[in-house]
Structures are given as C-alpha cells and as structure tokens.
Design a protein around this motif. Structure first.
Motif, PDB file in Angstrom:
ATOM      1  N   UNK A 270     -36.849  52.548   2.740  1.00  0.00           N
ATOM      2  CA  UNK A 270     -36.636  53.879   2.824  1.00  0.00           C
ATOM      3  C   UNK A 270     -36.407  54.301   4.598  1.00  0.00           C
ATOM      4  N   UNK A 271     -37.056  53.690   5.267  1.00  0.00           N
ATOM      5  CA  UNK A 271     -36.793  53.726   6.741  1.00  0.00           C
ATOM      6  C   UNK A 271     -35.467  53.438   7.211  1.00  0.00           C
ATOM      7  N   UNK A 272     -35.359  52.015   6.494  1.00  0.00           N
ATOM      8  CA  UNK A 272     -33.759  51.563   6.682  1.00  0.00           C
ATOM      9  C   UNK A 272     -32.794  52.397   6.480  1.00  0.00           C
ATOM     10  N   UNK A 273     -32.818  53.162   5.179  1.00  0.00           N
ATOM     11  CA  UNK A 273     -31.988  54.042   4.594  1.00  0.00           C
ATOM     12  C   UNK A 273     -31.575  55.120   5.486  1.00  0.00           C
ATOM     13  N   UNK A 274     -33.065  55.680   5.871  1.00  0.00           N
ATOM     14  CA  UNK A 274     -33.060  56.975   6.859  1.00  0.00           C
ATOM     15  C   UNK A 274     -32.326  56.617   8.163  1.00  0.00           C
ATOM     16  N   UNK A 275     -32.505  55.360   8.744  1.00  0.00           N
ATOM     17  CA  UNK A 275     -31.909  55.071  10.005  1.00  0.00           C
ATOM     18  C   UNK A 275     -30.671  54.850   9.859  1.00  0.00           C
ATOM     19  N   UNK A 276     -30.005  54.291   8.701  1.00  0.00           N
ATOM     20  CA  UNK A 276     -28.598  54.096   8.110  1.00  0.00           C
ATOM     21  C   UNK A 276     -28.049  55.764   8.220  1.00  0.00           C
ATOM     22  N   UNK A 277     -28.661  56.571   7.685  1.00  0.00           N
ATOM     23  CA  UNK A 277     -28.179  57.811   7.341  1.00  0.00           C
ATOM     24  C   UNK A 277     -28.036  58.469   8.693  1.00  0.00           C
ATOM     25  N   UNK A 278     -29.050  58.499   9.492  1.00  0.00           N
ATOM     26  CA  UNK A 278     -29.008  58.993  11.013  1.00  0.00           C
ATOM     27  C   UNK A 278     -28.053  58.431  11.516  1.00  0.00           C
ATOM     28  N   UNK A 279     -27.692  57.077  11.654  1.00  0.00           N
ATOM     29  CA  UNK A 279     -26.609  56.494  12.348  1.00  0.00           C
ATOM     30  C   UNK A 279     -25.373  57.126  11.872  1.00  0.00           C
ATOM     31  N   UNK A 280     -25.269  57.351  10.448  1.00  0.00           N
ATOM     32  CA  UNK A 280     -23.657  57.859  10.021  1.00  0.00           C
ATOM     33  C   UNK A 280     -23.853  59.308  10.524  1.00  0.00           C
ATOM     34  N   UNK A 281     -24.670  59.816  10.498  1.00  0.00           N
ATOM     35  CA  UNK A 281     -24.855  61.457  11.109  1.00  0.00           C
ATOM     36  C   UNK A 281     -24.317  61.439  12.410  1.00  0.00           C
ATOM     37  N   UNK A 282     -25.092  60.686  13.030  1.00  0.00           N
ATOM     38  CA  UNK A 282     -24.908  60.673  14.564  1.00  0.00           C
ATOM     39  C   UNK A 282     -23.517  60.159  14.877  1.00  0.00           C
ATOM     40  N   UNK A 283     -22.768  59.299  14.225  1.00  0.00           N
ATOM     41  CA  UNK A 283     -21.387  58.743  14.399  1.00  0.00           C
ATOM     42  C   UNK A 283     -20.635  59.646  14.081  1.00  0.00           C
ATOM     43  N   UNK A 284     -20.786  60.650  12.835  1.00  0.00           N
ATOM     44  CA  UNK A 284     -20.042  61.680  12.415  1.00  0.00           C
ATOM     45  C   UNK A 284     -20.045  62.796  13.660  1.00  0.00           C
ATOM     46  N   UNK A 285     -21.221  63.006  14.180  1.00  0.00           N
ATOM     47  CA  UNK A 285     -21.374  63.948  15.241  1.00  0.00           C
ATOM     48  C   UNK A 285     -20.606  63.599  16.286  1.00  0.00           C
TER      49      UNK A 285
END
Length: 199
Positions: free
Chosen positions: A34-49
C-alpha cells in the motif's frame, strides 16, 4: 540427471520460498504494498503537477515574449512618431518664424501704405483746394491778362522761354523771349510795349 538435480533444486527453493512467505507477516507485506502504491500515486500526481507547471511556465514565457515583442514594436512606432512630431515641430517653428517675419514685413508695408494714404489725402485736399479756389482765380486772372494784353501764350515751352502771339489791331506779332539772357525789367518793358494805351 543434471536436469533432475536442477528440478530438485528448484523444488527445494520453491519450498523454502513458500515457507518464508508463510512465515512472513502478510499484513506487513500489504502495508509495504500500500505504501509503495501510495508513493507511486504521489509520484504520478507530482509528475502531472510538474508537467502542468512546466506547461504554464512555457505558456507564460511565450506570453511574456510576445508582450515584449509587442512592446518593442510599439516603442519603435512611438519613437518614429516622436521623430515625425519633432520634424513637424521644427518645420512649424521655421514656418512660424517665417510667418512672423512676413507679418512684420506686411505690418511695415501696411504702415507705409497708411502713411502714403494720409499723404495722398493731404495732397488731394490741397489739390481740391487749388481746383476750387486757386485754379479758377488763376484762370480768371490769365483770361483777364489775355483780354487786356491780347497775348496768347504757349505753355509747352521750357521754363526760361516765353512764347506766344500778340494779336494787335492790324498785326499778329510772335513773341519769343529767353528770360535767362535778359533782365526782368527788359522783359517787362517789352511785354508792356505790346499793350495799347488807347481805350
């Protein structure tokens, strides 16, 4: 045989792995996942931003660049207009100076004409006075002299020459006297000599 050993080794490794997985805490694995998924999601969101920020910055740079280009063009246009206005101002100033000079000249001419007009009016008044007073009396006197002396004068002669004709009772006598070589008395005596004493 060698294949058999390999298969055996693989089975043993699989068993060890299954045993390890069974012995591991499943909940921890899920949490890490879950942490890995959250980190990946956060990374994807940050990349989008970051992509959006970069896009906005690029658009802003383009907008600012266009504004700078427009401002530079407007500045050049204003400078050209300013130069044109300065040239027009120079021409207007020169024309104004010329107009001032012309105006002064016209004012001097007008003053001169007024003076001339005044002089002409004065002269006209004198001429009017002569024509109403002096000339009629001079004509009367001349006619009276002509009637008494019976001498008709020629008036288109030089100033020092007296020319005319004396119309006597029987004879017309020409008169031609140069007053520059004879005295006034001699001239007077000669002219009175023509006048008849008989009444």
């Amino acid at each position: 045989m060698a294949d058999g050993n390999k298969l055996r080794d693989l089975e043993e490794a699989g068993e060890v792995l299954v045993a390890y997985i069974k012995n591991s805490e499943l909940e921890k694995l899920r949490q890490v996942k879950d942490e890995h998924q959250a980190f990946f999601d956060k990374h994807a969101e940050t990349k989008k931003i970051v992509k959006q920020i970069l896009k906005d910055v690029t658009q802003l740079e383009e907008s600012v660049s266009q504004k700078l280009i427009n401002m530079e063009e407007e500045k050049m246009q204003r400078e050209a207009e300013l130069e044109s206005l300065e040239e027009q101002l120079k021409q207007c100033t020169a024309q104004s100076q010329m107009t001032d000079s012309e105006l002064q000249f016209v004012q001097r001419e007008l003053e001169r004409l007024r003076t001339s007009e005044h002089e002409l009016e004065t002269l006209q008044n004198e001429v009017d006075e002569d024509t109403t007073e002096v000339i009629p009396s001079a004509v009367y006197v001349a006619q009276l002299y002509q009637h008494i002396t019976k001498i008709k004068w020629e008036y288109d002669t030089p100033p020092n020459i007296l020319k005319g004709v004396h119309y006597g009772a029987d004879l017309a006598t020409p008169i031609d006297i140069d007053t520059s070589v004879r005295s006034r008395r001699e001239v007077s005596d000669q002219l009175w000599g023509f006048v008849s004493t008989e009444w």
